[in-house]
Design an enzyme around this catalytic site. Sequence first.
Site: not given
Length: 487
Positions: A218-219
């Site tokens: 993810g981020s």
Amino acid sequence: MNKPLRRIAIFCGLLMVALMVRSNWIQFAQGDELRNDPKNRRVAIERYGQPRGNIIVDGKAITGSKETEGTDFKYKRTYKNGEMWAPVTGYASQAYGATQLESIYDGILTGDDDRLFFNRTIDMFTGKDQKGGNVVTTLDADVQKAGFEEMGDKKGAAVAINPETGAILGLISTPSYDPSSFAGNSSKDAKAWSRLQKENNEDEPMLNRALRQTYPPGSTFKVVTAAAALESGMYDIDEKTDTPDPYRLPQSTTDLGNDGNHPCENASLRVAMQWSCNTVFAKISDELGNEKMIEYSERFGFNQEHFVPVRAVESVYPEDNRPQNAMAGIGQASNRATPLQMAMVAAAVANDGKMMEPYMMDQLVAPSLNVVEEHKPRELGEVASAENAQKLQQMMETVVEKGTGVPAQIDGVTVGGKTGTAQHGENNEKNPYAWFISYAKTSDGSTPIAVAVVVESADVLRDDIAGSKLAAPVAKAMMEAALDGRR
């Protein structure tokens, strides 16, 4: 002697020669292999014929040995706080063998290692039972306990590293198991073992999620993409990017947007990191291209195995087409990472771009207390120049100071971090994974700890799943434990 008797005599003689050759082959050529064959019960009987040496944390044993009755195995392994330490120790079972540190250093722990020959010789002449040596780890009991307790009933993992040396301070995987429950060879042990197997327990408590499970990062991966952007020379920390919001993925009719009402259009790297702007980092990944993104990811340790000394599975930045590469740049698509890998990312940034080899064996110690092996910190390479690493630190510290990572703030300490909420399942149908990576700096400028946390699932509503809400408190607890008395 008549002819038939002579033939019989020759035949019998050949049989005797064949028997002697076979006997000598088994005794000498195959002797070691047969002696050490796991199916040879004598091997296990010998292994548990005396107390094993111990695995040590902070100068104290987290393992032990207990004398048994009514079996040909004289001793069995015991564990203190077994569930908390199982991801570190692994298990040593009379019936099911050994894993992780218990397996890798079995020779030291049993006393059979050739480096303990002098000790074995002394014991033989003095008539004492053979003794095993000890494995001294780098783990910090306070860091481990803080993370384990904060993780609670959540399913996930956490890894804490000293960025300056690579020493692993915490290694957590939940749910976990108690290795003592099947350390013996009874029907009770067999039932405990059966309950823990994947086919009987969907939570897979024996899976070491910190080292052996990969997730879309993810981020949190935007830190790697930001490093690639700075190292390419095409971007700088506070220069605006030419990024629309939403951003049309290349060679696609799909528009990529951002979460929340944040200033992501044409945002600088600092602002894009602060508010986790998908559009900016996906566009950067596309502009750098798949080959460059692979190159920069591999600087951080992707696409290679790591041994700590337990083997960690390979984290993968994939070869992919343009739209998928853009998504991989924000930690989605086929991008996958272990919690260990993402802790290495945070640690390398915190260490001014120098990535240290992660390890959790500090020393192997003989029964005489002589050190037979000691790990020396080793640099794996430079992920970014010191100048660019310090820019990444500024960006991550902005995230915690006034961005998505505010819950990780610690009074009197500079904390850098990055949140992540990774999509999971086809069309994001399953609950997302919550991530947080971070590091903490003391007032003297040292950085004693970097952490990565992933939460697979927790007893919360889907809308409440976020790195800042679920993963950041675990990282904060581990950082506070490492910083206690050092602020």
